[in-house]
Design a protein around this motif. Structure first.
Motif, PDB file in Angstrom:
ATOM      1  N   UNK A 136      48.246  41.106  30.749  1.00 24.96           N
ATOM      2  CA  UNK A 136      47.195  40.837  29.762  1.00 24.96           C
ATOM      3  C   UNK A 136      45.802  40.903  30.375  1.00 24.96           C
ATOM      4  N   UNK A 137      45.749  41.004  31.708  1.00 29.42           N
ATOM      5  CA  UNK A 137      44.440  41.035  32.362  1.00 29.42           C
ATOM      6  C   UNK A 137      43.981  39.668  32.849  1.00 29.42           C
ATOM      7  N   UNK A 138      44.915  38.738  33.004  1.00 27.62           N
ATOM      8  CA  UNK A 138      44.543  37.441  33.586  1.00 27.62           C
ATOM      9  C   UNK A 138      44.249  37.654  35.071  1.00 27.62           C
ATOM     10  N   UNK A 139      43.029  37.343  35.505  1.00 24.79           N
ATOM     11  CA  UNK A 139      42.660  37.647  36.902  1.00 24.79           C
ATOM     12  C   UNK A 139      43.136  36.583  37.886  1.00 24.79           C
ATOM     13  N   UNK A 144      43.554  40.150  49.842  1.00 26.91           N
ATOM     14  CA  UNK A 144      42.693  41.329  49.933  1.00 26.91           C
ATOM     15  C   UNK A 144      43.446  42.620  49.692  1.00 26.91           C
ATOM     16  N   UNK A 145      44.717  42.619  50.106  1.00 23.47           N
ATOM     17  CA  UNK A 145      45.520  43.823  49.912  1.00 23.47           C
ATOM     18  C   UNK A 145      45.893  44.083  48.469  1.00 23.47           C
TER      19      UNK A 145
ATOM     20  N   UNK B 150      45.975  44.808  42.881  1.00 20.29           N
ATOM     21  CA  UNK B 150      44.573  44.732  42.456  1.00 20.29           C
ATOM     22  C   UNK B 150      43.783  44.206  43.656  1.00 20.29           C
ATOM     23  N   UNK B 151      42.943  45.038  44.250  1.00 13.27           N
ATOM     24  CA  UNK B 151      42.213  44.588  45.439  1.00 13.27           C
ATOM     25  C   UNK B 151      41.462  43.284  45.161  1.00 13.27           C
ATOM     26  N   UNK B 152      41.428  42.429  46.158  1.00 17.15           N
ATOM     27  CA  UNK B 152      40.785  41.125  46.006  1.00 17.15           C
ATOM     28  C   UNK B 152      39.370  41.213  45.449  1.00 17.15           C
TER      29      UNK B 152
END
Lengths: 643, 254, 241
Positions: A136-139, A144-145, B150-152
């Motif tokens: 749904x696009x929940x961040x 970092x990878x 998804x890159x940080x």
């Protein structure tokens, strides 16, 4: 003595090994033909994680959904305020987690008062929730990878908590809200914001609709449907001061209870250990500081109660890190109920700090020294910022002052394995039901339960009901609808007719004080009996002396509050009755008569390993107790020990 | 921190209903503790009003911890009051001085009609999200959460935009009553994440169309919205929306 | 203003119906589309300003050089006419959009605040700075433009020139009323561009946290370079008596 029903409640948990029942049951449940789904209408009350997810998912399946919330927008439901995170048994960190372990931890954390099969299902679908939310696009926080990040939370020995900074609830809710908005756009969901549910319409014993008040115009509206799904949250505001939003209330659940739905385990309330202490009698709510803070913060009080030095000047040897002292294995990460009681114990013994002496320190000095201020800022920046805004103290330099506050209510309307109450057609999801957390909820589990119920349980179980039930059309002028409408109207008229002298808030505060004093972190027989009589008296006074100005035909916030407080005044009594009946200490329910010599909770599995579901008769009349026996073949009860 | 007490004059907008004529009314409020939040101060006022037989001042509020976005209020001409990155419910009376006169008005925008006193109707925001502020994924359809890395840094950008609480302060503060900051926050969040990429063109076009339909003004890049935003949403999102819009206009499906 | 707006929107409504360009016109008609067009025309007009200033700086090189430049320009004939038409179109579009978007904003807030203050930190000119002066400065520039064409292009007021552009320019500028008005108008232009250039970049999506400060500085520098350049011509007119 309590009236006890002779028959026990049927939870409809299918037979079989706990890890197979849900899969098999999904096969055994009846399905509604895709073409027939559009013939059914479902009412969903509440738009939090459970309600938003349920409304969106049911609409996606093809049902016609009517979605209601009392806020001005579905996006403001109180799920939005959850900070810490959401658990899932993904085992991404490879640290030994599994569905079974999440299941085990949740049953144990609930102090063996939850239904095993429900908890197992919850652990099972927890993984799907994460996937769904990511899509749904929940961040969610990422490494970092690019892979999902996890943290350890609320005493768990594994890192299974997914999070979005300190705003996980917000992001998950917005995900559900957006899914809901998509369905509104498509036309499958009809949205009714600023509506408060005031009555349940029951036709021939089946829930068939609701009466709502349009909070903008004051108009009462009748909505009928084939099923009603209640996702109306918890009742923590019975204490007046809690971490709940001001609008949170028990009204919808209570009106269902008065129409026949059983209320289960109302005495199970969670008192959260890390909240900003009360500062004055004008205080309107308490602010939670996320539990995640205990990962790096250390809790202490001065060893000498007379030590009035600036906390930074008190050396280690004069500090009592009482959680680390009492629970060396878990230290500052003991579960919420344990941590809360320990703070209360210290403060009651006179070691509390701050102006009111009802606070303990949560200190980040050591963590800042170890990791640097930047690392701490990155993890907790927004929480520290929030703390400083409220207290005008900088937690990077001065330890935070915290105190327990009412946060979550494990009790709720009784539901079976299908999340259906004893009233057919009335489903109850999320915090509003009682099912998954037992007597104590673990951190990061509320979001999991709300979404699990909404996204992955109700879409299956509601079909079984709709496919089997006989559901004739109910016109709005059906006698049951008219009767419900009149009942709602007469209650409003009564409130406006009192024309007394005291404000609604003053009654709510008084009720809150009674509840906190006698049905709060510690309870005893005498206190609870006193509370019951005090509540009855307060209720009488309320109906004689409350002052509600204005009319019922416009936006009237005093009237809204009055209706909610009137229900709390009836509900508070049931909480005390339940607490009085439960002669044991378990989870969030601590009876002073039942503790070990060291002051730890003492459960009584022999007599109280059951769900207490109460049947309503009349206001002030003793309710009838229905028992649902609990058994724990998979997680044998032990004494919870965090030492 | 010891508490002081303030004596204040409050100039509050009172309006009986959506179609009623409103006006300012002055109230004296004495003995306000500096520890109170702004809304607690209004609670105290309301208690006094009810006791005096006057209907309480209606205002939207709910979580009182700065996240639900329900509270609003133009306080002395500033959305959510004088503090940066603060909602009205987080504003405390220690920001004010004894003897102050505080002017309190509702958000004013044609797209946010006043319902009563300080309460406005912000359902226009819901309708903008309905127009496309989502990823079209049905429950049960999702691949594993780690299937698409998804890159940080991308996730951080998305999260910065996703922090919007939908309170409407951007509209209230903008001299044109533009909703660009709100719209751009959602457009940005979903445009930078791989999950939202499939619909990025349609999304920005429909959301902008709905924004216009609701009667919000246009953006003149004054950045007043950013300064008023309690969630610190950056106007960089507006630039991203513009980029998305150009891109979508040139190459989008329809 | 709303009536004016309706009249202005007629060509757009008609164009939107033309197959082929209809969809493009439609995306240009939204609030964002209009702003993008405004930014594009604004930046193009900035390009014109650069060329115009560069040409006019020939004044410093003396009568011969300037007249040579003028002659060369005019010898372009139809090309010049085309360029001028284009330029005229840009102006009309830019101004038309200004009217349209302003009307939109007026409608967006019909009830004004009793009290309204900025929450921006740092130095802000009263009333929000240059961005709030776009309409006023735009109107001044427009008035100036009309006068400029009347005098410099058409010489309707009959300044003495002897068919010599160099003389004409000097004589026009030497009129004290003209001189003062020119300086005021060019200052207005400077203010207009101070916000206009960076705002246009933002509207076109030219933005990145790393570059935003630089864009802002360059925008302001550009605005005042142009303004100082033009003002220097007025100063020159008086200095070369």
């Amino acid at each position: 003595m309590v009236r006890v029903a002779s028959e026990t409640l049927n939870s409809r948990v299918p037979e079989g090994p706990v890890d197979e029942v849900w899969d098999k049951h999904r096969f055994n449940m009846k399905l509604v033909n895709p073409a027939n789904k559009r013939k059914f209408t479902v009412i969903v009350v509440g738009t939090g994680l459970a309600g938003g997810a349920a409304a969106a998912s049911l609409a996606e399946l093809g049902y016609n959904v009517k979605s209601f919330c009392f806020q001005d927008s579905p996006r403001r439901a109180h799920s939005i305020a959850a900070q810490g995170g959401i658990n899932a048994a993904k085992n991404y960190p490879n640290d030994g987690d599994s569905i079974w372990r999440l299941f085990y931890d949740t049953v144990k954390g609930g102090d063996y008062r939850a239904r095993e099969a429900n908890v197992y299902r919850l652990a099972q679908v927890s993984n799907n929730i994460i996937d769904q939310c990511v899509s749904q696009g929940v961040p969610f926080a990422r490494e970092y990878g690019g892979t999902l990040a996890n943290r350890s939370f609320g005493g768990a020995q594994v890192s299974r908590t997914f999070y979005c900074r300190g705003q996980t609830g917000q992001q998950l809710l917005l995900g559900a809200y957006q899914a809901l908005m998509r369905q509104v756009h498509i036309g499958k969901v009809e949205l009714f914001a600023r509506r408060e549910m005031l009555e349940l319409i029951v036709v021939d014993g089946v829930a068939r609709g609701i009466i709502v008040r349009n909070l903008t115009t004051g108009e009462l509206e009748t909505h009928t449907a084939d099923a009603v799904v209640l996702c109306t949250g918890g009742y923590g505001n019975v204490y007046y001061l809690s971490t709940n939003a001001k609008g949170c209330n028990v009204t919808a659940a209570w009106r269902c209870h008065k129409r026949g739905a059983y209320f289960a385990n109302p005495c199970y309330t969670q008192i959260h250990p890390t909240c900003i202490p009360v500062s004055g009698d004008y205080q309107s709510k308490l602010t939670l500081m996320s539990e995640s803070l205990r990962n790096d913060g250390r809790v202490w009080v001065p060893k000498d109660p007379e030590d009035k030095r600036n906390p930074a000047e008190i050396p280690n040897e004069d500090r009592d890190y009482y959680l680390e002292r009492r629970y060396p294995a878990f230290g500052n990460l003991v579960p919420r109920d344990v941590a809360s009681r320990a703070s209360k114990e210290r403060c009651d013994a006179g070691y509390g700090v701050g102006e009111t002496q009802l606070a303990v320190y949560l200190d980040f000095r050591d963590a800042i020294q170890r990791d640097g201020e930047d690392a701490i800022r990155k993890k907790y920046g927004n929480l520290f910022h929030m703390y400083e805004k409220i207290t005008a103290e900088n937690p990077y330099q001065v330890p935070m002052k915290i105190y327990p506050a009412v946060h979550y209510t494990m009790g709720g309307l009784w539901v079976d394995y299908h999340l259906m109450s004893n009233l057919p057609g009335l489903f109850v999801l999320g915090e509003a039901n009682f099912s998954d957390h037992g007597a104590n909820r673990l951190g990061a589990s509320a979001l999991m339960q709300g979404l699990s119920d909404g996204y992955f349980v109700i879409p299956y179980t509601i079909g079984d009901h709709l496919a089997k039930a006989v559901l004739p059309k109910i016109p709005a002028d059906h006698p049951a609808c008219v009767e419900a409408l009149e009942s709602a109207q007469s209650r409003i008229d009564q409130l406006l007719a009192v024309k007394g002298t005291r404000t609604v808030d003053s009654f709510h505060r008084a009720l809150g004080q009674i509840m906190w004093d006698h049905c709060g972190m510690a309870r005893n027989k005498a206190g609870l009996e006193l509370a019951i009589s005090q509540i009855r008296e307060l209720r009488d006074q309320f109906w004689k002396d409350v002052r509600v100005l204005g009319s019922g035909e416009s936006l009237n916030q005093s009237l809204e509050k009055a209706g909610r407080v009137a229900d709390f005044l009836e509900f508070g009594e049931l909480m005390c009755i339940d607490a009085l009946n439960r002669e044991e200490s378990c989870g969030g329910h601590f009876r002073e008569e039942h503790q070990t010599e060291e002051g730890e909770a003492k459960r009584n599995d022999e007599e109280f390993s059951y769900v207490a579901a109460w049947e309503f008769h009349d206001v002030g009349d003793e309710p009838t107790l229905h028992k649902e026996p609990l058994s724990f073949p998979n997680v044998p009860p032990t004494t919870r020990s965090y030492k | 921190m010891s508490s002081e007490s303030l004596n204040l004059t409050l100039r509050i907008w009172r309006q009986d209903g959506p179609n009623a004529k409103g006006g300012f009314r002055d109230y004296k409020l004495n003995g306000v503790s500096t520890h109170m939040s702004f809304l607690e101060m209004l609670d105290v006022l309301n208690e006094q009003l009810i006791e005096a037989g006057e209907e309480s001042v209606a205002f939207d509020h709910d979580c009182r911890e700065g996240i639900c976005g329900a509270c609003s209020l133009m306080i002395d001409g500033k959305a959510h009051g004088p503090d940066q990155a603060t909602t009205t419910c987080q504003l405390h009376m220690r920001r004010f001085h004894d003897g102050d006169t505080i002017t309190i008005e509702p958000w004013r925008a044609s797209a946010f009609p006043v319902l009563r006193d300080l309460v406005v109707d912000r359902s226009a925001f819901d309708r903008i999200i309905q127009a496309g502020g989502y990823v079209s994924v049905n429950t049960g359809n999702a691949p594993d959460g780690n299937a698409i890395p998804v890159p940080g840094t991308v996730q951080e950008t998305a999260m910065d935009a996703a922090a919007c609480i939908g309170c409407g302060a951007c509209v209230a503060a903008c001299k044109n009553a533009s909703a660009m900051l709100f719209v751009s926050a959602k457009v940005s969040q979903l445009a930078v994440l791989p999950q939202g990429k499939a619909e990025r063109g349609e999304r920005v076009l429909s959301m902008v169309a709905q924004m216009d339909e609701e009667g919000f003004g246009h953006c003149t890049n004054t950045s007043e919205c950013e300064a008023a935003c309690p969630a610190e949403i950056s106007v960089d999102n507006i630039a991203r929306l513009n980029r998305e819009y150009v891109r979508a206009s040139l190459v989008s499906g329809k | 203003m709303d009536v004016l707006c309706k009249i202005l929107s007629i060509p757009a409504t008609l164009l939107a119906k033309v197959p082929g360009i209809g969809p493009i016109v439609k995306v240009c008609c939204t609030s964002v589309g209009q702003k993008i067009l405004m930014a594009l025309t604004g930046l193009s007009l900035c390009g014109f300003l650069v060329a115009h200033l560069a040409g006019n700086l020939n004044l410093f090189a003396g009568e011969e050089a300037f007249n040579g430049y003028a002659e060369k320009l005019h010898s372009l004939g139809p090309l010049l006419a085309m360029a001028e038409t284009g330029l005229f179109g840009m102006f009309v579009l830019h101004i038309g959009l200004a009217v349209s978007t302003t009307a939109m904003s007026r409608r967006a807030r019909t009830n004004q605040y009793e009290e309204k203050n900025s929450k921006q930190q740092g130095f802000i000119l009263p009333n929000g700075g240059a961005s709030n002066l776009m309409l006023v400065t735009g109107l001044i520039i427009f008035a100036y433009l009309v006068l400029h064409i009347i005098d410099m292009k058409l010489n309707l007021r009959g300044f003495e020139s002897g068919d010599n552009k160099f003389q004409l320019v000097r004589n026009v500028l030497r009129n004290p009323m003209n001189g003062v008005f020119y300086v005021v108008a060019i200052l207005a232009l400077g203010v207009h561009l101070t916000h206009g250039v960076t705002s246009a970049c933002q509207t076109l999506g030219i933005s990145h946290p790393r570059w935003n400060k630089l864009i802002r500085i360059l925008g302001v520098l550009f605005a005042w370079k142009i303004a100082i350049g033009f003002i220097s011509l007025v100063v020159w007119a008086y200095a070369t008596i």
